[in-house]
Design an enzyme around this catalytic site. Structure first.
Site, PDB file in Angstrom:
ATOM      1  N   ARG A  42       4.805  -0.229  -8.466  1.00  0.00           N
ATOM      2  CA  ARG A  42       3.958  -0.620  -9.602  1.00  0.00           C
ATOM      3  C   ARG A  42       4.722  -1.256 -10.763  1.00  0.00           C
ATOM      4  NH1 ARG A  42       2.183   3.674  -7.019  1.00  0.00           N
ATOM      5  NH2 ARG A  42      -0.035   3.749  -6.484  1.00  0.00           N
ATOM      6  N   HIS A  97       2.648  -3.552  -5.383  1.00  0.00           N
ATOM      7  CA  HIS A  97       3.068  -4.169  -4.117  1.00  0.00           C
ATOM      8  C   HIS A  97       2.828  -5.679  -4.047  1.00  0.00           C
ATOM      9  CE1 HIS A  97       4.036  -0.268  -2.760  1.00  0.00           C
ATOM     10  NE2 HIS A  97       2.906   0.086  -2.181  1.00  0.00           N
ATOM     11  N   HIS A 129       6.964  -1.051   4.399  1.00  0.00           N
ATOM     12  CA  HIS A 129       6.011   0.041   4.139  1.00  0.00           C
ATOM     13  C   HIS A 129       5.559   0.712   5.440  1.00  0.00           C
ATOM     14  CE1 HIS A 129       3.050   2.321   1.942  1.00  0.00           C
ATOM     15  NE2 HIS A 129       3.280   1.666   0.812  1.00  0.00           N
ATOM     16  N   GLU A 188      10.159   4.307   1.478  1.00  0.00           N
ATOM     17  CA  GLU A 188      10.274   2.904   1.070  1.00  0.00           C
ATOM     18  C   GLU A 188      11.518   2.779   0.204  1.00  0.00           C
ATOM     19  OE1 GLU A 188       6.303   2.048  -0.829  1.00  0.00           O
ATOM     20  OE2 GLU A 188       5.903   3.962   0.114  1.00  0.00           O
TER      21      GLU A 188
HETATM   22  C1  GLA Z   1       3.007   3.269  -2.133  1.00  0.00           C
HETATM   23  C2  GLA Z   1       2.468   3.772  -3.426  1.00  0.00           C
HETATM   24  C3  GLA Z   1       1.281   4.627  -3.161  1.00  0.00           C
HETATM   25  C4  GLA Z   1       0.243   3.863  -2.398  1.00  0.00           C
HETATM   26  C5  GLA Z   1       0.811   3.346  -1.115  1.00  0.00           C
HETATM   27  C6  GLA Z   1      -0.181   2.490  -0.379  1.00  0.00           C
HETATM   28  O1  GLA Z   1       3.644   4.235  -1.426  1.00  0.00           O
HETATM   29  O2  GLA Z   1       3.415   4.463  -4.192  1.00  0.00           O
HETATM   30  O3  GLA Z   1       0.774   5.103  -4.365  1.00  0.00           O
HETATM   31  O4  GLA Z   1      -0.180   2.776  -3.171  1.00  0.00           O
HETATM   32  O5  GLA Z   1       1.987   2.615  -1.379  1.00  0.00           O
HETATM   33  O6  GLA Z   1      -1.418   3.123  -0.204  1.00  0.00           O
END
Ligand code: GLA
Length: 381
Positions: free
Chosen positions: A110, A135, A209, A346
């Site tokens: 984010r 993302h 991811h 990730e």
């Molecule tokens: C990442 C984010 C989560 C969510 C996933 C996708 O891991 O941190 O909050 O958005 O991606 O669902």
């Protein structure tokens, strides 16, 4: 001519002709196969490449989003099973999904309110997660059709993916040229090398991811998986999952994974951070200096004995345990993906770094090269 040279020549020839390449029995089933995987809504052709190593491990990647569609790993009996969530057909991905297996960019995780200031200028990004940018925005790298080229190298089977992100795309400055190389080695490793260059200063934070379930995709929740993360600290978040800026010690909290611990062991603890995340959805600050490729995390699944180790050059790892999975995705083989049926590690720079001057910088400038590597290694014990 060595075996390797012969294989390389055969592979080059067969890939140019657009057909599959498989090695002779001398090297097991090693090879790369390409098949059509459908078309996007705007008519772009999409392919699926399957890389197979000498042990029979398979990694399938589609040119749509650079998504890892399939990844097999050995259990104690040396049975290889698919351990990533995803769909059998392109349509599953096109219908919308929570980033299963995808390359995420330009900025993984984010950026608060979709805004940041760089060199005195404020930029406004597409927002797609409440008031925040997540993302890469509305059409992130997970939704692009990448150019692809397969090759056999000394390290293993490789698939090189390229894409260009135009200046201003999703609000980000600069024309960004990106290359992602997936390498499947004969040590049952999937290595991912990311490189990029830009013509204007821009934030960048690329990751993959993949959602893992080491008992096999679609076999239930991952709460019994035992996780180790080499992190003394994590970045606590606010209710919108934006880091507060603090680097908080994990000591004495449910975030202490320095010794292997079942993911489910403390997930229901009365803890504000777990409430904000709906479980674990947090960035861990890896115990490292510099950007060497080091062991960041490992996961052990006790029933099958499968182990996954994650090595990275990155300073952080987002541990997300599928808290948003709710049974609405029907995946491979008709398997329904319910709450916490997969987990992600990730590798990344910290979320919202463009607005946190104390976090390691994510700014790439013209003349520099962005370069990171992450390795997922599989075995059983
Ligand atoms: C990442 C984010 C989560 C969510 C996933 C996708 O891991 O941190 O909050 O958005 O991606 O669902």
């Amino acid at each position: 001519m060595t075996h390797w040279q012969k294989s390389a020549i055969t592979l080059a020839a067969t890939l140019v002709l657009g057909v599959s390449f498989m090695c002779s029995s001398a090297c097991g089933s090693e090879g790369i196969a390409r098949e059509p995987f459908g078309h996007t809504a705007d008519g772009k052709a999409v392919d699926l490449y399957t890389l197979t190593n000498a042990n029979g491990m398979e990694v399938a990647v589609t040119t749509y989003g650079g998504i890892v569609v399939k990844l097999t790993a050995p259990d104690r009996q040396d049975n290889y099973a698919d351990v990533v969530l995803g769909f059998d057909k392109l349509e599953g991905y096109l219908a919308g999904h929570p980033y299963f297996g995808a390359i995420v960019g330009r900025y993984g995780n984010r950026i608060a309110k979709g805004k940041f200031t760089l060199d005195g200028k404020q930029y406004t990004l597409a927002t797609n997660n409440g008031e925040n940018a997540l993302h890469g925005g509305l059409v992130g790298f997970d939704k692009k059709v990448w150019r692809a080229r397969g090759a056999l190298t000394r390290e293993g089977m490789t698939l090189t993916l390229n894409c260009v992100s135009a200046d201003g795309e999703e609000g980000y400055p600069g024309k960004l040229e990106v290359k992602v190389v997936y390498t499947l080695t004969n040590d049952d490793e999937l290595k991912i090398d990311y490189t990029a260059t830009t013509d204007k200063a821009t934030p960048i934070n690329l990751t993959n991811h993949s959602y893992f379930n080491l008992a096999g995709q679609g076999t239930g929740d991952i709460l019994g998986h035992e996780l180790t993360i080499d992190a003394d600290r994590f970045t606590p978040v606010d209710a919108g999952l934006i880091p507060t800026g603090e680097l908080r010690p994990v000591e004495g909290t449910p975030f202490d994974f320095r010794k292997g611990t079942a993911i489910g062991a403390r997930i229901e603890a009365d803890d504000e951070q777990l409430k904000f995340g709906g479980g674990y959805d947090h960035n861990f600050v890896l115990n490292k200096k510099g950007n060497d490729l080091t062991l960041a995390a490992s996961v052990y699944e006790p029933k099958t004995g499968r182990v996954m180790e994650v090595y990275t050059t990155e300073p952080g790892v987002q541990f997300y345990c599928g808290n948003f999975l709710d049974g609405s995705n029907v995946g491979k083989g008709g398997k329904v993906y319910n709450f916490r049926n997969g987990m992600c590690l990730e590798t990344q720079h910290f979320p919202n770094s463009p607005n946190q001057p104390d976090f390691p910088s994510t700014i790439l400038r013209p003349g520099e090269e962005y370069r990171t590597t992450t390795v997922y290694k599989f075995f059983a014990k």
